[in-house]
Design a protein around this motif. Structure first.
Motif, PDB file in Angstrom:
ATOM      1  N   PRO A 297       0.739  -1.060  -0.059  1.00  0.00           N
ATOM      2  CA  PRO A 297       0.103  -0.012  -0.017  1.00  0.00           C
ATOM      3  C   PRO A 297       1.000   1.358   0.142  1.00  0.00           C
ATOM      4  O   PRO A 297       1.995   1.331   0.516  1.00  0.00           O
ATOM      5  N   ARG A 298       0.457   2.313  -0.686  1.00  0.00           N
ATOM      6  CA  ARG A 298       1.084   3.451  -0.835  1.00  0.00           C
ATOM      7  C   ARG A 298       0.922   4.390   0.547  1.00  0.00           C
ATOM      8  O   ARG A 298       0.539   5.784   0.447  1.00  0.00           O
ATOM      9  N   ASN A 299       1.190   3.815   1.592  1.00  0.00           N
ATOM     10  CA  ASN A 299       1.246   4.827   2.673  1.00  0.00           C
ATOM     11  C   ASN A 299       2.153   4.315   3.762  1.00  0.00           C
ATOM     12  O   ASN A 299       2.802   3.244   3.455  1.00  0.00           O
ATOM     13  N   ALA A 300       2.547   5.192   4.718  1.00  0.00           N
ATOM     14  CA  ALA A 300       3.547   4.935   5.650  1.00  0.00           C
ATOM     15  C   ALA A 300       3.492   3.243   6.278  1.00  0.00           C
ATOM     16  O   ALA A 300       4.384   2.632   6.858  1.00  0.00           O
ATOM     17  N   GLU A 301       2.194   3.135   6.829  1.00  0.00           N
ATOM     18  CA  GLU A 301       2.033   1.838   7.398  1.00  0.00           C
ATOM     19  C   GLU A 301       2.237   0.516   6.378  1.00  0.00           C
ATOM     20  O   GLU A 301       2.784  -0.444   6.879  1.00  0.00           O
ATOM     21  N   GLY A 302       1.647   0.781   5.095  1.00  0.00           N
ATOM     22  CA  GLY A 302       2.016  -0.514   4.259  1.00  0.00           C
ATOM     23  C   GLY A 302       3.344  -0.530   3.899  1.00  0.00           C
ATOM     24  O   GLY A 302       4.006  -1.580   3.732  1.00  0.00           O
ATOM     25  N   ILE A 303       4.069   0.511   4.017  1.00  0.00           N
ATOM     26  CA  ILE A 303       5.695   0.585   3.342  1.00  0.00           C
ATOM     27  C   ILE A 303       6.263  -0.354   4.595  1.00  0.00           C
ATOM     28  O   ILE A 303       7.214  -0.970   4.574  1.00  0.00           O
ATOM     29  N   ALA A 304       6.031   0.192   5.862  1.00  0.00           N
ATOM     30  CA  ALA A 304       6.652  -0.347   7.169  1.00  0.00           C
ATOM     31  C   ALA A 304       6.440  -1.774   7.175  1.00  0.00           C
ATOM     32  O   ALA A 304       7.171  -2.371   7.554  1.00  0.00           O
ATOM     33  N   ALA A 305       5.246  -2.252   6.905  1.00  0.00           N
ATOM     34  CA  ALA A 305       4.865  -3.538   6.899  1.00  0.00           C
ATOM     35  C   ALA A 305       5.741  -4.500   6.117  1.00  0.00           C
ATOM     36  O   ALA A 305       5.908  -5.581   6.333  1.00  0.00           O
ATOM     37  N   ALA A 306       5.976  -4.080   4.893  1.00  0.00           N
ATOM     38  CA  ALA A 306       6.711  -4.632   3.942  1.00  0.00           C
ATOM     39  C   ALA A 306       8.308  -4.569   4.211  1.00  0.00           C
ATOM     40  O   ALA A 306       9.112  -5.581   3.568  1.00  0.00           O
ATOM     41  N   LEU A 307       8.688  -3.783   5.046  1.00  0.00           N
ATOM     42  CA  LEU A 307      10.098  -3.753   5.258  1.00  0.00           C
ATOM     43  C   LEU A 307      10.512  -4.493   6.379  1.00  0.00           C
ATOM     44  O   LEU A 307       9.867  -5.020   7.413  1.00  0.00           O
ATOM     45  N   ASP A 308      11.848  -5.178   6.339  1.00  0.00           N
ATOM     46  CA  ASP A 308      12.282  -5.888   7.484  1.00  0.00           C
ATOM     47  C   ASP A 308      12.935  -4.941   8.664  1.00  0.00           C
ATOM     48  O   ASP A 308      12.712  -3.772   8.464  1.00  0.00           O
ATOM     49  N   SER A 309      12.772  -5.413   9.913  1.00  0.00           N
ATOM     50  CA  SER A 309      12.963  -4.571  10.850  1.00  0.00           C
ATOM     51  C   SER A 309      13.938  -3.458  11.009  1.00  0.00           C
ATOM     52  O   SER A 309      13.717  -2.459  11.374  1.00  0.00           O
ATOM     53  N   VAL A 310      15.062  -3.740  10.547  1.00  0.00           N
ATOM     54  CA  VAL A 310      16.387  -3.034  10.389  1.00  0.00           C
ATOM     55  C   VAL A 310      15.959  -1.758   9.346  1.00  0.00           C
ATOM     56  O   VAL A 310      16.054  -0.587   9.593  1.00  0.00           O
TER      57      VAL A 310
ATOM     58  N   ARG B  42      12.752  -1.118   8.368  1.00  0.00           N
ATOM     59  CA  ARG B  42      11.577  -0.306   8.878  1.00  0.00           C
ATOM     60  C   ARG B  42      12.073   0.831   9.839  1.00  0.00           C
ATOM     61  O   ARG B  42      11.807   1.952   9.624  1.00  0.00           O
ATOM     62  N   ILE B  43      13.128   0.656  10.615  1.00  0.00           N
ATOM     63  CA  ILE B  43      13.627   1.715  11.580  1.00  0.00           C
ATOM     64  C   ILE B  43      14.234   2.751  10.649  1.00  0.00           C
ATOM     65  O   ILE B  43      14.217   3.997  11.106  1.00  0.00           O
ATOM     66  N   ASP B  44      15.045   2.207   9.557  1.00  0.00           N
ATOM     67  CA  ASP B  44      15.601   3.438   8.804  1.00  0.00           C
ATOM     68  C   ASP B  44      14.502   4.414   8.218  1.00  0.00           C
ATOM     69  O   ASP B  44      14.642   5.348   8.010  1.00  0.00           O
ATOM     70  N   PHE B  45      13.398   3.640   7.768  1.00  0.00           N
ATOM     71  CA  PHE B  45      12.391   4.364   6.994  1.00  0.00           C
ATOM     72  C   PHE B  45      11.409   5.286   7.975  1.00  0.00           C
ATOM     73  O   PHE B  45      11.427   6.485   7.762  1.00  0.00           O
ATOM     74  N   TYR B  46      11.469   4.878   9.000  1.00  0.00           N
ATOM     75  CA  TYR B  46      10.647   5.459  10.010  1.00  0.00           C
ATOM     76  C   TYR B  46      11.470   6.966  10.464  1.00  0.00           C
ATOM     77  O   TYR B  46      11.054   8.160  10.412  1.00  0.00           O
ATOM     78  N   ARG B  47      13.053   6.565  10.674  1.00  0.00           N
ATOM     79  CA  ARG B  47      13.667   7.678  10.893  1.00  0.00           C
ATOM     80  C   ARG B  47      13.832   8.746   9.944  1.00  0.00           C
ATOM     81  O   ARG B  47      13.767   9.996  10.312  1.00  0.00           O
ATOM     82  N   GLU B  48      14.031   8.238   8.735  1.00  0.00           N
ATOM     83  CA  GLU B  48      13.979   9.373   7.536  1.00  0.00           C
ATOM     84  C   GLU B  48      12.766  10.023   7.671  1.00  0.00           C
ATOM     85  O   GLU B  48      12.565  11.160   6.997  1.00  0.00           O
ATOM     86  N   LEU B  49      11.578   9.435   7.695  1.00  0.00           N
ATOM     87  CA  LEU B  49      10.069  10.031   7.413  1.00  0.00           C
ATOM     88  C   LEU B  49       9.901  10.998   8.573  1.00  0.00           C
ATOM     89  O   LEU B  49       9.842  12.026   8.243  1.00  0.00           O
ATOM     90  N   LEU B  50      10.442  10.558   9.576  1.00  0.00           N
ATOM     91  CA  LEU B  50      10.288  11.687  10.855  1.00  0.00           C
ATOM     92  C   LEU B  50      11.070  12.943  10.861  1.00  0.00           C
ATOM     93  O   LEU B  50      10.799  13.846  11.288  1.00  0.00           O
ATOM     94  N   ALA B  51      12.220  12.750  10.154  1.00  0.00           N
ATOM     95  CA  ALA B  51      13.253  13.521  10.079  1.00  0.00           C
ATOM     96  C   ALA B  51      12.918  14.676   9.007  1.00  0.00           C
ATOM     97  O   ALA B  51      13.419  15.716   8.835  1.00  0.00           O
TER      98      ALA B  51
ATOM     99  N   LEU C  33       8.320   8.959   1.185  1.00  0.00           N
ATOM    100  CA  LEU C  33       7.353   7.744   1.251  1.00  0.00           C
ATOM    101  C   LEU C  33       7.368   7.274  -0.463  1.00  0.00           C
ATOM    102  O   LEU C  33       7.597   6.161  -0.594  1.00  0.00           O
ATOM    103  N   ARG C  34       7.550   8.133  -1.262  1.00  0.00           N
ATOM    104  CA  ARG C  34       7.862   7.474  -2.676  1.00  0.00           C
ATOM    105  C   ARG C  34       9.047   6.544  -2.823  1.00  0.00           C
ATOM    106  O   ARG C  34       9.045   5.555  -3.591  1.00  0.00           O
ATOM    107  N   ARG C  35      10.084   7.034  -2.395  1.00  0.00           N
ATOM    108  CA  ARG C  35      11.396   6.387  -2.430  1.00  0.00           C
ATOM    109  C   ARG C  35      11.323   5.102  -1.641  1.00  0.00           C
ATOM    110  O   ARG C  35      11.670   3.961  -2.057  1.00  0.00           O
ATOM    111  N   TRP C  36      10.905   5.040  -0.386  1.00  0.00           N
ATOM    112  CA  TRP C  36      10.663   3.826   0.315  1.00  0.00           C
ATOM    113  C   TRP C  36       9.621   2.819  -0.028  1.00  0.00           C
ATOM    114  O   TRP C  36       9.987   1.648   0.114  1.00  0.00           O
ATOM    115  N   TRP C  37       8.597   3.497  -0.816  1.00  0.00           N
ATOM    116  CA  TRP C  37       7.579   2.479  -1.333  1.00  0.00           C
ATOM    117  C   TRP C  37       8.083   1.582  -2.566  1.00  0.00           C
ATOM    118  O   TRP C  37       7.999   0.530  -2.630  1.00  0.00           O
ATOM    119  N   CYS C  38       9.154   2.301  -3.501  1.00  0.00           N
ATOM    120  CA  CYS C  38       9.796   1.765  -4.268  1.00  0.00           C
ATOM    121  C   CYS C  38      10.665   0.595  -3.693  1.00  0.00           C
ATOM    122  O   CYS C  38      10.931  -0.467  -4.180  1.00  0.00           O
TER     123      CYS C  38
END
Length: 96
Positions: free
Chosen positions: A15-28, A30-39, A49-54
């Motif tokens: 899914p093209r949203n933060a929750e869907g992207i995070a669910a598809a990533l492994d734990s390490v 996922r942390i990088d994704f959230y860190r970058e999104l929150l910063a 979001l677009r880069r991490w969705w890809c």
């Protein structure tokens, strides 16, 4: 009369949203994704979001291992940029 797509579109694996992207990533990752999104500044959040969705789409591609193996073995079919440009021009697509 309603317009129907010529080729029905499959739903995205991720899914093209933060929750869907995070669910598809492994734990390490996922942390990088959230860190970058929150910063990210609000105006940059969409690009993050677009880069991490890809990235998530690539990570969940069922053919991914086959392509990686072919690339490492030197058996991945390739084509030149000239061929790709000619193909896009023939299809009436931009080649900028």
């Amino acid at each position: 009369m309603s317009a129907q797509p010529i080729h029905p579109r499959e739903p995205d694996r991720v899914p093209r949203n933060a929750e869907g992207i995070a669910a598809a990533l492994d734990s390490v990752r996922r942390i990088d994704f959230y860190r970058e999104l929150l910063a990210a500044a609000p105006e940059d959040a969409e690009a993050v979001l677009r880069r991490w969705w890809c990235e998530a789409m690539l990570d969940t591609d069922p053919s991914g291992d086959r392509f990686t193996e072919a690339a490492l073995n030197g058996t991945l079919p390739t084509k030149s940029v000239a061929v790709a440009v000619a193909r896009r021009q023939a299809a009436g697509l931009p080649v900028e």
